[in-house]
Design an enzyme around this catalytic site. Structure first.
Site, PDB file in Angstrom:
ATOM      1  N   GLU A 167       0.838  -1.216   0.000  1.00  0.00           N
ATOM      2  CA  GLU A 167       0.000   0.000   0.000  1.00  0.00           C
ATOM      3  C   GLU A 167       0.865   1.255   0.000  1.00  0.00           C
ATOM      4  O   GLU A 167       0.852   2.028   0.967  1.00  0.00           O
ATOM      5  CB  GLU A 167      -0.887   0.007   1.247  1.00  0.00           C
ATOM      6  CG  GLU A 167      -1.755  -1.225   1.416  1.00  0.00           C
ATOM      7  CD  GLU A 167      -2.409  -1.291   2.798  1.00  0.00           C
ATOM      8  OE1 GLU A 167      -2.130  -0.432   3.663  1.00  0.00           O
ATOM      9  OE2 GLU A 167      -3.192  -2.225   3.021  1.00  0.00           O
ATOM     10  N   PRO A 168       1.634   1.501  -1.047  1.00  0.00           N
ATOM     11  CA  PRO A 168       2.514   2.676  -1.007  1.00  0.00           C
ATOM     12  C   PRO A 168       1.751   3.973  -1.176  1.00  0.00           C
ATOM     13  O   PRO A 168       0.807   4.064  -1.972  1.00  0.00           O
ATOM     14  CB  PRO A 168       3.449   2.446  -2.200  1.00  0.00           C
ATOM     15  CG  PRO A 168       2.650   1.635  -3.153  1.00  0.00           C
ATOM     16  CD  PRO A 168       1.713   0.788  -2.331  1.00  0.00           C
ATOM     17  N   GLY A 169       2.135   4.962  -0.418  1.00  0.00           N
ATOM     18  CA  GLY A 169       1.571   6.300  -0.568  1.00  0.00           C
ATOM     19  C   GLY A 169       2.703   7.247  -0.916  1.00  0.00           C
ATOM     20  O   GLY A 169       2.961   7.574  -2.068  1.00  0.00           O
TER      21      GLY A 169
ATOM     22  N   TYR B 244       4.208  17.917  11.795  1.00  0.00           N
ATOM     23  CA  TYR B 244       5.268  16.962  12.173  1.00  0.00           C
ATOM     24  C   TYR B 244       6.649  17.579  12.154  1.00  0.00           C
ATOM     25  O   TYR B 244       7.629  16.841  12.081  1.00  0.00           O
ATOM     26  CB  TYR B 244       5.369  15.807  11.174  1.00  0.00           C
ATOM     27  CG  TYR B 244       4.132  15.160  10.674  1.00  0.00           C
ATOM     28  CD1 TYR B 244       3.214  14.593  11.554  1.00  0.00           C
ATOM     29  CD2 TYR B 244       3.913  15.026   9.302  1.00  0.00           C
ATOM     30  CE1 TYR B 244       2.106  13.938  11.065  1.00  0.00           C
ATOM     31  CE2 TYR B 244       2.806  14.363   8.811  1.00  0.00           C
ATOM     32  CZ  TYR B 244       1.899  13.828   9.703  1.00  0.00           C
ATOM     33  OH  TYR B 244       0.818  13.180   9.216  1.00  0.00           O
TER      34      TYR B 244
ATOM     35  N   TYR C 164       0.413  13.697   1.165  1.00  0.00           N
ATOM     36  CA  TYR C 164      -0.032  14.343   2.395  1.00  0.00           C
ATOM     37  C   TYR C 164       0.108  15.864   2.291  1.00  0.00           C
ATOM     38  O   TYR C 164       0.405  16.540   3.270  1.00  0.00           O
ATOM     39  CB  TYR C 164       0.728  13.779   3.622  1.00  0.00           C
ATOM     40  CG  TYR C 164       0.676  12.264   3.652  1.00  0.00           C
ATOM     41  CD1 TYR C 164      -0.495  11.602   3.993  1.00  0.00           C
ATOM     42  CD2 TYR C 164       1.779  11.491   3.272  1.00  0.00           C
ATOM     43  CE1 TYR C 164      -0.560  10.220   3.976  1.00  0.00           C
ATOM     44  CE2 TYR C 164       1.718  10.113   3.261  1.00  0.00           C
ATOM     45  CZ  TYR C 164       0.544   9.480   3.614  1.00  0.00           C
ATOM     46  OH  TYR C 164       0.480   8.116   3.589  1.00  0.00           O
TER      47      TYR C 164
ATOM     48  N   CYS D 140      -3.364  32.831  10.708  1.00  0.00           N
ATOM     49  CA  CYS D 140      -3.211  33.447  12.021  1.00  0.00           C
ATOM     50  C   CYS D 140      -2.866  32.406  13.081  1.00  0.00           C
ATOM     51  O   CYS D 140      -3.702  32.095  13.939  1.00  0.00           O
ATOM     52  CB  CYS D 140      -4.463  34.225  12.377  1.00  0.00           C
ATOM     53  SG  CYS D 140      -4.511  35.741  11.435  1.00  0.00           S
ATOM     54  N   GLU D 141      -1.711  31.824  12.953  1.00  0.00           N
ATOM     55  CA  GLU D 141      -1.179  30.864  13.918  1.00  0.00           C
ATOM     56  C   GLU D 141       0.332  31.034  13.918  1.00  0.00           C
ATOM     57  O   GLU D 141       0.936  31.072  12.839  1.00  0.00           O
ATOM     58  CB  GLU D 141      -1.456  29.404  13.474  1.00  0.00           C
ATOM     59  CG  GLU D 141      -2.900  28.986  13.409  1.00  0.00           C
ATOM     60  CD  GLU D 141      -3.507  28.698  14.777  1.00  0.00           C
ATOM     61  OE1 GLU D 141      -2.741  28.468  15.736  1.00  0.00           O
ATOM     62  OE2 GLU D 141      -4.741  28.718  14.867  1.00  0.00           O
TER      63      GLU D 141
HETATM   64  C1  LIG Z   1      -2.742   1.279   6.556  1.00  0.00           C
HETATM   65  C2  LIG Z   1      -1.868   2.184   5.768  1.00  0.00           C
HETATM   66  N1  LIG Z   1      -1.421   1.776   4.567  1.00  0.00           N
HETATM   67  C3  LIG Z   1      -0.626   2.563   3.805  1.00  0.00           C
HETATM   68  C4  LIG Z   1      -0.243   3.818   4.224  1.00  0.00           C
HETATM   69  C5  LIG Z   1       0.639   4.651   3.328  1.00  0.00           C
HETATM   70  O1  LIG Z   1       1.845   4.868   3.926  1.00  0.00           O
HETATM   71  P1  LIG Z   1       3.031   5.605   3.154  1.00  0.00           P
HETATM   72  O2  LIG Z   1       2.508   6.877   2.616  1.00  0.00           O
HETATM   73  O3  LIG Z   1       4.049   5.814   4.205  1.00  0.00           O
HETATM   74  O4  LIG Z   1       3.510   4.684   2.068  1.00  0.00           O
HETATM   75  C6  LIG Z   1      -0.658   4.272   5.483  1.00  0.00           C
HETATM   76  C7  LIG Z   1      -0.213   5.597   5.949  1.00  0.00           C
HETATM   77  O5  LIG Z   1      -0.259   5.984   7.051  1.00  0.00           O
HETATM   78  C8  LIG Z   1      -1.493   3.436   6.270  1.00  0.00           C
HETATM   79  O6  LIG Z   1      -1.923   3.835   7.473  1.00  0.00           O
END
Ligand SMILES: Cc1ncc(COP(=O)(O)O)c(C=O)c1O
Length: 406
Positions: A262-264, A305, A360, A331-332
Site C-alpha cells: 500500500e505505497p503512498g 510533524y 499528504y 493566524c497561527e
Molecule cells: C494502513 C496504511 N497503509 C498505507 C499507508 C501509506 O503509507 P506511506 O505513505 O508511508 O507509504 C498508510 C499511511 O499511514 C497506512 O496507514
C-alpha cells in the site's frame, strides 16, 4: 532561464498560486518500479488514497492497473468515481462505521483490514444482515519500533492501530460465522521509514503467525505489508530503493500467499510541488520573515510533524544568501513552511517552489481561515492540465445553512 523555471513560472501565472503541480509521468515510473520489483510474485499494488486522492490521479492509477488502499467510505467513493475497482481495493482504518462497512460490502471490497475484535463482530453482523461475503484480514501490530516521527509511527503496542499477534491468532481460530471469510493479514508499521530492517522484522513476525495459523487449518491468501517506505526530503537522506524494499517483502512472503503493498509517499511525494508567491518580506526582531501566499492550511506537514520540505525561489535573484523564516498568512504562530533557510534574496511577487509535496499535501489541506483550497495541475507527456480548480468562497459556503445576507 531553464526549461523547468520557465515552465513553473508559466504555470504560476496561468493558474495562480498556491498551486500543486504533479508529474504524472514520474508517478507512473514509481508505480512501474513497484510492479517490476514484485516481478513474478503474485501481487497487487494498492495505492494509498490518503496520500493523494486527486480524482485524475486515481483514474490514471486505475488505468495503469493499480489497486487502492482506502481508510474511509469517502475514499472508497472517490476510487469508484475514478473508475477503480472495489475488488482491487482494501479497506483499512480503526474507526469504520456501520454505513461505511455496508457500502464496502455492497461494492464488493477485496479485503477489510480489521483493527479490533469489536469491528470484527460488527463486520460479521453486517455481512449476515446483507447476506454478502466479507473477506477480512486482521491488521496486526507487530510491536516493531521504526525510526520516524512519533506521529507517523504505528507499529508499537502503545499505538491505536491493529491488534496484538496473540489476539489475532485467537480471533482467526475462533468459530467462524457463515459470511465471514478469513482471507488475509495486514500490518503497517509507520511512514517515512528510511531503513529496511524494521520492515523485514515486522514481515518475518507476521509470516510466523501465518505459518502457525496454516498449521491449524486457517490458510490465508493475502499478505498485506502496508506502506511506509520513506523518501529523501533532506539532502543526505538515503531511503532504500523501491526494488530493495519490495525484495525484502518478497523474501519474507510465505509460500503460496499473494503480496499486497500500500505505497503512498514513495509513489507520489517526490512527484509533487507546491508553487507559492511571496506576499511580503519583513524584518522583525532578529529574524527576516518571507510571507508566502501558501500556508499551513495548504501544506500542513511542517506544522504538524516539523516536516522538512526543500524551498527554493523559482528564479533565484543575485545577491548574498541569508537565513530566513518562510511562513504563511494563517493566524497561527505555528504557520511555518520552512525554518532557518539560507536563501538568495527574495522580494514580493517572486515565486517559490516547495518540493516533495505530492503526498499528504493537498490531502491534508483545509479551509482554515476561510481559505479556498489550492488548484492542482498534472504534467503528463510534456503537457499541463488543470485537474482540480481552485476553490471559491461559494464552494466553502455551499454546506452552510444560514441565509446569506442579500
Ligand atoms: C494502513 C496504511 N497503509 C498505507 C499507508 C501509506 O503509507 P506511506 O505513505 O508511508 O507509504 C498508510 C499511511 O499511514 C497506512 O496507514
Amino acid at each position: 532561464m531553464s526549461g523547468e523555471k520557465a515552465q513553473l513560472t508559466a504555470l504560476a501565472r496561468r493558474f495562480g498560486t498556491p498551486l500543486y503541480v504533479y508529474d504524472f509521468d514520474l508517478i507512473r515510473h514509481n508505480f512501474e518500479q513497484y510492479r517490476r520489483a514484485a516481478g513474478t510474485t503474485d501481487h497487487l499494488i494498492c495505492a494509498a488514497v490518503k496520500a493523494n486522492g486527486n480524482l485524475a490521479l486515481l483514474r490514471r492509477l486505475a488505468q495503469w492497473g493499480s489497486g487502492f488502499d482506502v481508510v474511509s467510505g469517502g475514499e472508497l467513493e472517490r476510487v469508484l468515481m475514478a473508475g477503480g475497482r472495489a475488488d482491487r481495493t482494501v479497506f483499512s482504518g480503526v474507526g469504520k462505521t456501520r454505513d461505511e462497512i455496508d457500502a464496502a460490502l455492497r461494492a464488493g471490497i477485496l479485503l477489510f483490514n480489521v483493527e479490533s475484535e469489536a469491528e470484527l463482530d460488527l463486520l460479521a453482523e453486517r455481512a449476515a444482515r446483507l447476506r454478502l461475503a466479507a473477506r477480512f484480514g486482521l491488521r496486526v501490530n507487530p510491536d516493531i519500533a521504526a525510526v520516524t516521527h512519533p506521529h507517523i509511527a504505528t507499529g508499537l503496542r502503545q499505538h491505536k492501530f491493529g491488534v496484538t499477534l496473540a489476539l489475532a491468532q485467537k480471533l482467526y481460530l475462533r468459530p467462524r460465522p457463515r459470511w465471514l471469510e478469513p482471507a488475509g493479514i495486514s500490518f503497517h508499521i509507520g511512514s517515512q521509514i528510511l531503513s529496511l530492517a524494521p520492515f523485514a522484522r515486522a514481515a518475518a513476525r507476521v509470516a510466523q503467525l501465518t505459518a502457525r495459523l496454516a498449521e491449524r487449518g486457517v490458510a490465508l491468501r493475502y499478505f498485506d505489508a502496508g506502506g511506509g517506505l520513506g523518501i529523501a526530503y533532506r539532502p543526505g537522506q538515503r531511503p532504500p530503493t523501491i526494488a530493495a524494499y519490495v525484495g525484502a517483502l518478497r523474501t519474507a512472503l510465505p509460500p503460496g500467499m499473494s503480496l499486497l503493498i500500500e505505497p503512498g509517499r514513495s509513489l507520489v511525494a517526490a512527484a509533487g510541488s507546491l508553487l507559492t508567491r511571496v506576499l511580503y518580506v519583513k524584518d522583525s526582531g532578529r529574524k527576516r520573515f518571507v510571507i508566502a501566499d501558501a500556508g499551513s492550511n495548504d501544506l500542513l506537514r511542517p506544522s504538524l510533524y516539523d516536516a522538512y520540505h526543500d524551498i527554493q525561489p523559482v528564479i533565484p535573484r543575485r545577491g548574498a544568501r541569508r537565513v530566513v523564516e518562510i511562513v504563511g498568512p494563517i493566524c497561527e504562530t505555528g504557520d511555518v513552511l520552512g525554518r532557518e533557510r539560507r536563501l538568495p534574496p527574495l522580494a514580493a511577487d517572486d515565486y517559490m517552489v516547495i518540493a516533495d509535496a505530492g503526498a499528504y499535501g493537498f490531502s491534508l489541506s483545509s479551509n482554515y481561515n476561510a481559505r479556498p483550497r489550492a488548484a492542482e495541475v498534472a504534467l503528463e507527456g510534456g503537457r499541463a492540465r488543470l485537474v482540480r480548480r481552485r476553490e471559491t468562497s461559494s464552494d466553502l459556503a455551499a454546506a452552510d445553512l444560514a441565509e446569506p445576507k442579500k
